[in-house]
Every structure is written in C-alpha cells, then in structure tokens.
Motif scaffolding. Structure first.
Motif, short mmCIF file in Angstrom:
data_model
loop_
_atom_site.label_atom_id
_atom_site.label_comp_id
_atom_site.label_asym_id
_atom_site.label_seq_id
_atom_site.Cartn_x
_atom_site.Cartn_y
_atom_site.Cartn_z
N GLY A 327 -20.01 -50.10 12.25
CA GLY A 327 -20.62 -50.66 13.45
C GLY A 327 -20.80 -49.58 14.50
N ALA A 328 -21.19 -50.01 15.69
CA ALA A 328 -21.43 -49.06 16.77
C ALA A 328 -20.18 -48.27 17.15
CB ALA A 328 -21.98 -49.78 18.00
N ASN A 329 -18.98 -48.84 16.90
CA ASN A 329 -17.72 -48.15 17.22
C ASN A 329 -17.18 -47.36 16.05
OD1 ASN A 329 -17.65 -49.15 19.88
ND2 ASN A 329 -16.74 -51.07 19.19
N GLY A 330 -17.97 -47.20 15.00
CA GLY A 330 -17.53 -46.41 13.86
C GLY A 330 -17.09 -47.27 12.70
N ILE A 331 -16.08 -46.80 12.00
CA ILE A 331 -15.61 -47.44 10.77
C ILE A 331 -14.25 -48.10 11.01
CG2 ILE A 331 -14.81 -47.01 8.41
CD1 ILE A 331 -16.91 -44.88 8.15
N THR A 332 -14.11 -49.32 10.51
CA THR A 332 -12.82 -50.00 10.48
C THR A 332 -12.46 -50.21 9.01
OG1 THR A 332 -13.19 -51.13 12.59
CG2 THR A 332 -11.55 -52.08 11.11
N GLY A 333 -11.39 -49.56 8.58
CA GLY A 333 -10.97 -49.65 7.18
C GLY A 333 -9.91 -50.70 6.98
N SER A 334 -9.98 -51.39 5.85
CA SER A 334 -9.00 -52.43 5.52
C SER A 334 -8.45 -52.19 4.12
CB SER A 334 -9.63 -53.83 5.58
OG SER A 334 -10.10 -54.12 6.88
N ARG A 335 -7.15 -52.41 3.98
CA ARG A 335 -6.49 -52.35 2.68
C ARG A 335 -5.75 -53.68 2.49
NH1 ARG A 335 -4.46 -48.30 -0.89
NH2 ARG A 335 -2.70 -49.06 -2.15
N ILE A 336 -6.11 -54.41 1.45
CA ILE A 336 -5.54 -55.73 1.19
C ILE A 336 -4.72 -55.65 -0.09
CG2 ILE A 336 -6.05 -58.16 0.82
CD1 ILE A 336 -8.73 -57.69 2.20
N GLU A 337 -3.42 -55.92 0.04
CA GLU A 337 -2.52 -55.90 -1.11
C GLU A 337 -2.06 -57.33 -1.40
OE1 GLU A 337 0.55 -53.04 -1.25
OE2 GLU A 337 -0.76 -51.34 -0.71
N THR A 338 -2.23 -57.75 -2.65
CA THR A 338 -1.90 -59.10 -3.08
C THR A 338 -0.80 -59.03 -4.14
OG1 THR A 338 -4.18 -59.77 -2.69
CG2 THR A 338 -2.84 -61.23 -4.02
N THR A 339 0.25 -59.81 -3.95
CA THR A 339 1.39 -59.80 -4.87
C THR A 339 1.78 -61.24 -5.21
OG1 THR A 339 2.23 -57.75 -3.87
CG2 THR A 339 3.75 -59.01 -5.24
N ALA A 340 1.84 -61.54 -6.50
CA ALA A 340 2.35 -62.84 -6.96
C ALA A 340 3.86 -62.76 -7.07
CB ALA A 340 1.73 -63.21 -8.30
N ILE A 341 4.56 -63.75 -6.52
CA ILE A 341 6.03 -63.77 -6.50
C ILE A 341 6.52 -65.03 -7.20
CG2 ILE A 341 8.08 -63.75 -5.04
CD1 ILE A 341 6.42 -62.42 -2.87
#
Length: 542
Positions: A327-341
């Motif tokens: 976007g206009a403010n640059g990059i926003t990075g996301s890391r999504i970790e999913t764990t079954a318990i």
C-alpha cells in the motif's frame, strides 16, 4: 556575338556558383546548454542534386538518446529563386553531464559541423523552472538501519497532456526493491494546476553504508492522442530524468538484544482458536492460530515462533503461511502459524507467553511485543496408557502396534483436516463463482472469495470490531450478492459485532464464537449445494 558570349559565361558562372552553394549539409540546435533531464532539437538540412539516403544517425547514440525523428522534403520559391532541400528534425536527450559534442554527420560527400553541447545537473539550466513536465523524488527518511524499509516516491508533474508514459523499473544494487503503490491526482504549484503521476517503491537495504538511489528515466508523448489519425504531427516524444539520491544506512545498533533483527514501524501478535476455549476435550484435536504482523517488514523477514513442548499435549504444526500486503505506506508482512493440539489427559494447562523483540523505526528504540500466557482446561477421561506412550526404538513390537496406530490416528486426523481445508475451500469458491457468473458477467473479475475469506480471518484475529464489521459487510455482500439470509447464525453474528461496537459499556469480541458461527454458515452452504456428497467442508480456520 561577343556580347552574347559574355552573357553566356556570366550565366554559366552563376549556375556553377548556385550549384556549389546548393549542395550543402548543415546542422543546427535550438539550444546549446541544458540540464540532464531536458531535451533539445537537432535540425539537419541537406540541399543538393542527389536524392535518397540519409545520414548515419547511429553516431548520435554514444552521448544522446534519440527520442523522435521526422523527415520532410521542402520546395519553395522566394523572389523568383527556387530552393529545395531535405530536412530531418530529431529530439535528443543527453545521457551524461558535462561538455559533449554533437558529432559531424555525412551524406553524399557532405559533412556537417560538430556542435558543442553543455549538459548541467538536473534543474541547473536557466529553463529548469519553466518546464511543462518534470520529475520529483522524495525519500520518507534521511537515514535508516540495515533491512529497514525506505519509501521512495517518484512523482511526474505535468501541465500538458501526456500519454504512453514508460519508465525503467527501479533497481538498486544491494537492496530488495518492490513497487507498492501507484496513484494519479492533481496538485497546484504557484497557482498552476499540475497532473501528478506517483509511483511508490519499498526499498530494503541489505548492508550498511551509502545507498545509491539511481536516476530514473521517463519517456512519454505530449499532446492529445488522436484515434482517427495515423500520424499525430503535433505530438512530441519527451524524456525526463529524475535526480539521483544518496542515503546513509547504519548497521544494527550494538544496544539491540533481540535474537532476530526486526526494524519495523509496528509489530503485533494475535492468537485465535478453532473452537471455544471452554469446549476443549481429551482426544479431540483443536487448532491454535497465531498471526504475527509487522508494518514495514516483509513476511520473509519474520522469524518462526517457539515450538510447544508440554507434557500430555501432542502438537502437529502445519506449514507457516507468509503474506505481504502492499500500500501507500509500504509493505506489511504477516506470518501465520497453525498448530493442531490433542490433549491426552484432562486437567488445567498453560501455554507459555511468546515475546518478540523488535526495533521501533518510528521512535528509534528497542521494544517487545508479548502474547500473554494462555490457560485452559481439558475435560473428559484420560486416554489409555498405551495411546500416550511412544517407543524411541525403530523396532515395533506387537504390543506397541495399537499405540502407534492410535497415535498416528490423531496425527493423521489433524493433518488431513488441515490439508483438505484448502482443497474444499478452493472447490467451494469455484462452484460459487461458476453459479454467479451467468447472472452477472461484468462482476466476475471482482469476485475473489478466497482473498475475502482470508481478509475476514485476519479481521477476526485482530479483535478490532470496526475492522471486522467492515470486512464482514464486504464478505457478505460479495458472497450473497447484497442480500443476507435470515438464519440463526447470521442474526447471532450481527448481534456479537453490534454489542462490541455500540453497547455501553462495550463488550469485547468473542472471537471463538464468531469463528464457530462462520464455520456453520459455510458448512450449511456446502450441504445445500452438495446434497449428494457425504463429505463436509472442514473447519474454515483449521
């Protein structure tokens, strides 16, 4: 007779003189001094008896870029004197600063004169302030740290019509560069309206030292494009050149104590569950989702989260998902970790707190973001002892076979649920899109239900009621073409969001219950559309 001979000789000498003067190749320019980001016009004229051919204009390409070239044949009579010539008009842009020479050109044995040209830095020529089009480069900071995001905005200002705008992509040695935004708007400068074409680049330097932002070249055509004419004689091809920039890149500060260097404008951690925390039971898999989101960092820069190692809790982590939003403010990075318990024994459990240390690029100091420790209870009876044991040896004894089978059962159940989720989600979206397409072909390209579902998941994770309400409206309007079915799930969903937005005192969002409601809505659609199929859609957020 003698008088006639004199007249004939005089006419012959005059004809030879005219012939000598007629065969000529001359070059002229409209100005000898200009800036590196400006252009000038070269006019080359040949008058002589020979026709055809043209000079070798490739000689110009050593120091100049040829933006346009036109040829015309002229014939005119002035005071009874006839004159014909061929004329070439070239628009040239200098490739380097300093003193350069326009080289001599050759045609039919004739040679034009070389012309000296002075090329100054951008904006230093007398005409630099009166241009109809110019470039501006702006950096969002004066210095930065290694791997920190730098926003480079390149703006093209013009007071005349421009079309067919082309530019070289920004490439910087020793840095990762991405174009993140493109805008067109208007701005008044000294009372004069300018159309502005703005490109924004996110730059991540990979090492400390001086970072060179090179000059960019823009090429465009002036004048209004005439779709009914093959030749726009009034159009002119121009070239603009931006000013090069230099910025200092500092190394990671010695005071930083984090295990991973994370220079960001903001960094947050959000946790969610596939089921309500009050419904955990022994032997039933539950899914924990942790989203790390950082403004000003790419997803590839975000570190992995610590693994769980708690007795009586079996964990089955999925492959992490990485996502970059521009976007206009640059990059926003996301890391999504999913764990079954899967809990093997009832009781009270506590998942340890997760702390991420990062560098606040806005305030210039070290900060830490923490996901608090999470307590929950597991009900039900303990699994048989054989199902909780594992054998480190590679040998499998007959009495251990049930243990391995049961252990693999829960692991395979969790993995199958996670793997099949994506398959059925894509299948469901495709079926929905195929059904809507005949009704409204014009909106087909705008239907990206998979992306909207991901946005809804992120909005729920954020816990922001306003963001969730906005994303939910967009999701419902797209999925149901503006109408919302009157069902118990939809009514409850709206009620939960409204309470968080408008009730006084406001109530926090029940994220777990909202996820359950969304899952039930999609499950019911799958059952209605796939009545003959016995396979149900797995958890949307599992």
């Amino acid at each position: 007779m003698r008088k006639f001979s004199r007249i004939f000789s005089a006419l012959l000498l005059l004809a030879l003189s005219c012939l000598a003067n007629a065969q000529d190749l001359t070059a002229s320019v409209d100005r000898n001094e200009l800036a590196i980001n400006e252009t000038f016009t070269l006019t080359l004229r040949y008058s002589g008896p020979q026709s055809g051919g043209q000079p070798d204009f490739n000689l110009l390409e050593q120091d100049f870029e040829v933006l346009s070239r036109q040829q015309s044949n002229q014939y005119r009579v002035i005071n009874g004197h006839a004159e014909s010539y061929v004329e070439w008009t070239l628009v040239l842009a200098p490739l380097k600063e300093g003193k350069v020479f326009l080289p001599s050109l050759h045609l039919h044995g004739q040679v034009s004169d070389a012309i000296p040209i002075t090329v100054n830095k951008a904006g230093e020529s007398p005409s630099g302030n009166s241009q109809q089009a110019f470039l501006e480069v702006e950096l969002d900071k004066e210095k930065l740290y290694v791997q920190e995001q730098l926003l480079v905005k390149v703006r093209l200002y013009t007071t005349v019509g421009l079309h067919d705008i082309a530019t070289d992509p920004l490439q910087i040695a020793g840095a990762h560069v991405e174009k993140v935004d493109e805008q067109r708007y208007e701005r008044r400068i000294n009372g004069v309206g300018h159309a502005v074409y703005e490109l924004t680049y996110a730059v991540f330097p990979e090492s400390s030292g001086e970072l060179q932002i090179p000059a960019l070249n823009y090429v465009a055509v002036t004048g209004r494009r005439d779709p009914f004419s093959l030749f726009n004689r009034n159009a002119q091809r121009i070239r603009l050149r931006s000013e090069a920039k230099t910025i200092q890149v500092d190394p990671k500060p010695d005071s930083y104590t984090g295990s991973h260097w994370l220079p960001a404008a903001s960094l947050g951690l959000v946790q969610s569950w596939s089921k309500d925390p009050e419904e955990f039971k022994v032997g039933e898999p539950i899914t924990r989702i942790i989203t790390m989101r950082a403004e000003g960092l790419r997803a590839a820069q975000l570190p992995p989260l610590p693994k769980l190692n708690i007795e009586a809790l079996k964990t089955y982590p999925d492959q992490p998902q990485q996502e970059d939003q521009s976007g206009a403010n640059g990059i926003t990075g996301s890391r999504i970790e999913t764990t079954a318990i899967v809990a093997t024994q009832p009781g009270s459990y506590q998942l340890p707190a997760i702390t991420i240390t990062w560098w606040d690029s806005k305030t210039g100091r070290q900060r830490a973001t923490q996901l608090p420790a999470f307590r929950f209870k597991v009900s039900g009876g303990a699994l048989p002892q054989a199902a909780q044991q594992t054998r480190p040896s590679n040998e499998i004894s007959p009495d251990m076979q049930p243990t391995i089978n049961k252990d693999h059962f829960w692991r395979n159940l969790a993995i199958a649920a996670l793997a099949s989720h994506l398959f059925w989600l894509v299948y469901f979206i495709q079926q929905r899109r195929n059904r809507i397409q005949p009704e409204n072909k014009n909106n087909t390209k705008d239907l990206n239900l998979r992306a909207l579902t991901r946005e809804l998941s992120i909005a729920i994770d954020s816990g922001d009621a306003r963001l969730l309400n906005k994303t939910l409206d967009k999701w419902l309007n797209t999925r149901y073409a503006g109408g919302t079915p009157e069902t118990e799930e939809f009514t409850k969903l709206r009620e939960l969001v409204s309470e968080a937005l408008y009730k006084q005192p406001s109530r926090p969002l029940n994220i777990g219950q909202i996820r359950v409601l969304v899952k039930r809505i999609i499950d019911r659609e799958i059952q209605n559309e796939q009545a003959t199929s016995k396979t149900l859609l797995p958890d949307l957020f599992a």
